[in-house]
Write a protein that holds these residues in place. Sequence first.
Motif, PDB file in Angstrom:
ATOM      1  N   LYS A   1       2.293  21.483  58.065  1.00 53.01           N
ATOM      2  CA  LYS A   1       3.212  21.119  56.977  1.00 53.01           C
ATOM      3  C   LYS A   1       2.497  20.316  55.897  1.00 53.01           C
ATOM      4  CE  LYS A   1       7.692  21.198  59.350  1.00 53.01           C
ATOM      5  NZ  LYS A   1       8.864  20.392  59.783  1.00 53.01           N
ATOM      6  N   GLN A   2       1.614  19.419  56.317  1.00 53.46           N
ATOM      7  CA  GLN A   2       0.865  18.627  55.345  1.00 53.46           C
ATOM      8  C   GLN A   2      -0.055  19.503  54.516  1.00 53.46           C
ATOM      9  OE1 GLN A   2       0.973  15.087  54.621  1.00 53.46           O
ATOM     10  NE2 GLN A   2      -0.067  16.042  52.885  1.00 53.46           N
ATOM     11  N   PHE A   3      -0.716  20.437  55.186  1.00 54.30           N
ATOM     12  CA  PHE A   3      -1.604  21.345  54.464  1.00 54.30           C
ATOM     13  C   PHE A   3      -0.798  22.231  53.512  1.00 54.30           C
ATOM     14  CE2 PHE A   3      -4.196  25.220  54.012  1.00 54.30           C
ATOM     15  CZ  PHE A   3      -5.358  24.638  53.532  1.00 54.30           C
ATOM     16  N   HIS A   4       0.363  22.682  53.952  1.00 53.12           N
ATOM     17  CA  HIS A   4       1.243  23.493  53.108  1.00 53.12           C
ATOM     18  C   HIS A   4       1.667  22.714  51.867  1.00 53.12           C
ATOM     19  CE1 HIS A   4       5.270  24.985  51.914  1.00 53.12           C
ATOM     20  NE2 HIS A   4       4.780  26.183  52.195  1.00 53.12           N
ATOM     21  N   SER A   5       2.045  21.457  52.051  1.00 60.54           N
ATOM     22  CA  SER A   5       2.453  20.621  50.908  1.00 60.54           C
ATOM     23  C   SER A   5       1.300  20.434  49.929  1.00 60.54           C
ATOM     24  CB  SER A   5       2.950  19.252  51.390  1.00 60.54           C
ATOM     25  OG  SER A   5       4.125  19.389  52.152  1.00 60.54           O
ATOM     26  N   ASN A   6       0.128  20.134  50.464  1.00 63.30           N
ATOM     27  CA  ASN A   6      -1.039  19.959  49.603  1.00 63.30           C
ATOM     28  C   ASN A   6      -1.355  21.233  48.834  1.00 63.30           C
ATOM     29  OD1 ASN A   6      -1.192  17.457  50.839  1.00 63.30           O
ATOM     30  ND2 ASN A   6      -3.409  17.491  50.988  1.00 63.30           N
ATOM     31  N   PHE A   7      -1.237  22.359  49.521  1.00 58.39           N
ATOM     32  CA  PHE A   7      -1.571  23.632  48.892  1.00 58.39           C
ATOM     33  C   PHE A   7      -0.646  23.921  47.717  1.00 58.39           C
ATOM     34  CE2 PHE A   7      -1.081  28.202  48.376  1.00 58.39           C
ATOM     35  CZ  PHE A   7      -2.390  28.630  48.303  1.00 58.39           C
TER      36      PHE A   7
ATOM     37  N   ILE B   1      -5.593  28.007  58.560  1.00 58.74           N
ATOM     38  CA  ILE B   1      -6.506  26.958  59.010  1.00 58.74           C
ATOM     39  C   ILE B   1      -6.760  27.119  60.506  1.00 58.74           C
ATOM     40  CG2 ILE B   1      -5.885  25.272  57.241  1.00 58.74           C
ATOM     41  CD1 ILE B   1      -4.058  23.906  59.268  1.00 58.74           C
ATOM     42  N   ASN B   2      -7.891  26.629  60.951  1.00 64.06           N
ATOM     43  CA  ASN B   2      -8.180  26.588  62.386  1.00 64.06           C
ATOM     44  C   ASN B   2      -9.132  25.431  62.671  1.00 64.06           C
ATOM     45  OD1 ASN B   2     -10.091  28.607  61.035  1.00 64.06           O
ATOM     46  ND2 ASN B   2     -11.127  28.256  62.978  1.00 64.06           N
ATOM     47  N   PHE B   3      -9.351  25.184  63.949  1.00 60.97           N
ATOM     48  CA  PHE B   3     -10.143  24.039  64.372  1.00 60.97           C
ATOM     49  C   PHE B   3     -11.204  24.469  65.381  1.00 60.97           C
ATOM     50  CE2 PHE B   3      -5.968  22.571  63.133  1.00 60.97           C
ATOM     51  CZ  PHE B   3      -6.244  21.479  62.318  1.00 60.97           C
TER      52      PHE B   3
ATOM     53  N   ASN C   1     -13.940  29.517  51.905  1.00 60.72           N
ATOM     54  CA  ASN C   1     -14.129  29.105  53.299  1.00 60.72           C
ATOM     55  C   ASN C   1     -14.690  27.694  53.282  1.00 60.72           C
ATOM     56  OD1 ASN C   1     -13.367  31.323  55.022  1.00 60.72           O
ATOM     57  ND2 ASN C   1     -15.126  32.441  54.236  1.00 60.72           N
ATOM     58  N   GLU C   2     -13.888  26.733  53.668  1.00 67.58           N
ATOM     59  CA  GLU C   2     -14.329  25.340  53.662  1.00 67.58           C
ATOM     60  C   GLU C   2     -14.116  24.719  55.033  1.00 67.58           C
ATOM     61  OE1 GLU C   2     -15.670  23.108  51.273  1.00 67.58           O
ATOM     62  OE2 GLU C   2     -16.149  24.989  50.284  1.00 67.58           O
ATOM     63  N   SER C   3     -14.952  23.764  55.386  1.00 72.67           N
ATOM     64  CA  SER C   3     -14.811  23.056  56.662  1.00 72.67           C
ATOM     65  C   SER C   3     -15.269  21.614  56.509  1.00 72.67           C
ATOM     66  CB  SER C   3     -15.629  23.748  57.764  1.00 72.67           C
ATOM     67  OG  SER C   3     -17.006  23.717  57.461  1.00 72.67           O
ATOM     68  N   GLU C   4     -14.732  20.749  57.349  1.00 76.10           N
ATOM     69  CA  GLU C   4     -15.138  19.334  57.368  1.00 76.10           C
ATOM     70  C   GLU C   4     -15.001  18.786  58.776  1.00 76.10           C
ATOM     71  OE1 GLU C   4     -16.559  17.065  55.702  1.00 76.10           O
ATOM     72  OE2 GLU C   4     -16.781  18.087  53.774  1.00 76.10           O
ATOM     73  N   ARG C   5     -15.860  17.838  59.100  1.00 71.72           N
ATOM     74  CA  ARG C   5     -15.850  17.209  60.426  1.00 71.72           C
ATOM     75  C   ARG C   5     -14.902  16.016  60.453  1.00 71.72           C
ATOM     76  NH1 ARG C   5     -21.541  15.493  62.393  1.00 71.72           N
ATOM     77  NH2 ARG C   5     -20.898  16.182  64.463  1.00 71.72           N
ATOM     78  N   SER C   6     -14.402  15.747  61.636  1.00 69.27           N
ATOM     79  CA  SER C   6     -13.534  14.581  61.828  1.00 69.27           C
ATOM     80  C   SER C   6     -14.355  13.297  61.819  1.00 69.27           C
ATOM     81  CB  SER C   6     -12.793  14.686  63.160  1.00 69.27           C
ATOM     82  OG  SER C   6     -13.720  14.697  64.244  1.00 69.27           O
TER      83      SER C   6
ATOM     84  N   ALA D   1     -10.015  15.563  61.013  1.00 70.69           N
ATOM     85  CA  ALA D   1     -10.817  16.628  60.404  1.00 70.69           C
ATOM     86  C   ALA D   1     -10.075  17.274  59.239  1.00 70.69           C
ATOM     87  CB  ALA D   1     -11.172  17.679  61.456  1.00 70.69           C
ATOM     88  N   LEU D   2      -8.767  17.505  59.409  1.00 68.12           N
ATOM     89  CA  LEU D   2      -7.991  18.141  58.350  1.00 68.12           C
ATOM     90  C   LEU D   2      -7.873  17.223  57.130  1.00 68.12           C
ATOM     91  CD1 LEU D   2      -6.422  20.692  57.599  1.00 68.12           C
ATOM     92  CD2 LEU D   2      -4.353  19.579  58.463  1.00 68.12           C
ATOM     93  N   THR D   3      -7.741  15.932  57.372  1.00 69.13           N
ATOM     94  CA  THR D   3      -7.682  14.974  56.265  1.00 69.13           C
ATOM     95  C   THR D   3      -8.965  15.030  55.438  1.00 69.13           C
ATOM     96  OG1 THR D   3      -6.210  13.475  57.477  1.00 69.13           O
ATOM     97  CG2 THR D   3      -7.475  12.524  55.665  1.00 69.13           C
ATOM     98  N   GLU D   4     -10.106  15.077  56.121  1.00 73.73           N
ATOM     99  CA  GLU D   4     -11.390  15.179  55.423  1.00 73.73           C
ATOM    100  C   GLU D   4     -11.478  16.496  54.656  1.00 73.73           C
ATOM    101  OE1 GLU D   4     -13.682  12.676  55.304  1.00 73.73           O
ATOM    102  OE2 GLU D   4     -12.082  11.580  56.344  1.00 73.73           O
TER     103      GLU D   4
END
Length: 244
Positions: free
Chosen positions: A68-74, A153-155, A191-196, A221-224
């Motif tokens: 939901k947070q990612f959806h809102s940001n998007f 998104i995935n982890f 395609n983007e990724s970030e570490r926690s 990780a998602l916040t980053e």
Amino acid sequence: MNLKKAILFLLLAATAIGYAQKKKVAVVTFYANKVIDFTALDIGSEELIKDVLDLRENPNFNLTPLLKQFHSNFFDDYSKEFPFELLPEAKVLESEKYKNFQPKYELSNYDAKNYLVYDGYKYVYEGFNGKYNEEGLAKLFADEADGVMFVYINFGFEKGFGIGNNMTLKMKAFARMALYNKSGEKVFVINESERSKKTGVMVKGIPVLKPEKILPMCESALTELMGDLKKRIGKVTSKSEKKL
């Protein structure tokens, strides 16, 4: 009409024309993968596979707030960086043609456990051998949109610090945004990724997969990742409107 009024009129007319001609894009899938990828750990034990699948089904491993947070940001933030407009979600999700669309690689009851799909959306596969879905949905919305976008998104786990069985664990969040034009041709892929920042542990070489340990790592990780995306989206998509 004096000169100032004439200039103002021309500016307003140019703005109106530009706005009217702005391209539109329909977002056609939006989901998160609940199975955490562990390939980067170079561990293929049956115990780890079982633990990962058990975590997927654990109700305490709830990725809904993160999606939901990612959806809102998007929609509320990232969309402002696109050189095109997004169709209102309701126009996409409430259309009968979208509801009736049968995607290739539709999920079975077993596969459905792997994914958390945002309310109203279908899970639609995109990528290798996904031509049927990409072209089909592009054609489906050709009257309203100049292109269609697939978002998910995935982890995945990453090794942290240490040696042998005594190692820490990191989480990586991945986001993919793929845009296709009316012909189903790829316009761009992000395609983007970030570490926690948060870290987990491994015991005897096996990650400790308790929801109360893993979920905060996913969130970190998602916040980053979301911070990183905000900086990059405008640069990646700036010329995409010309390809729609």
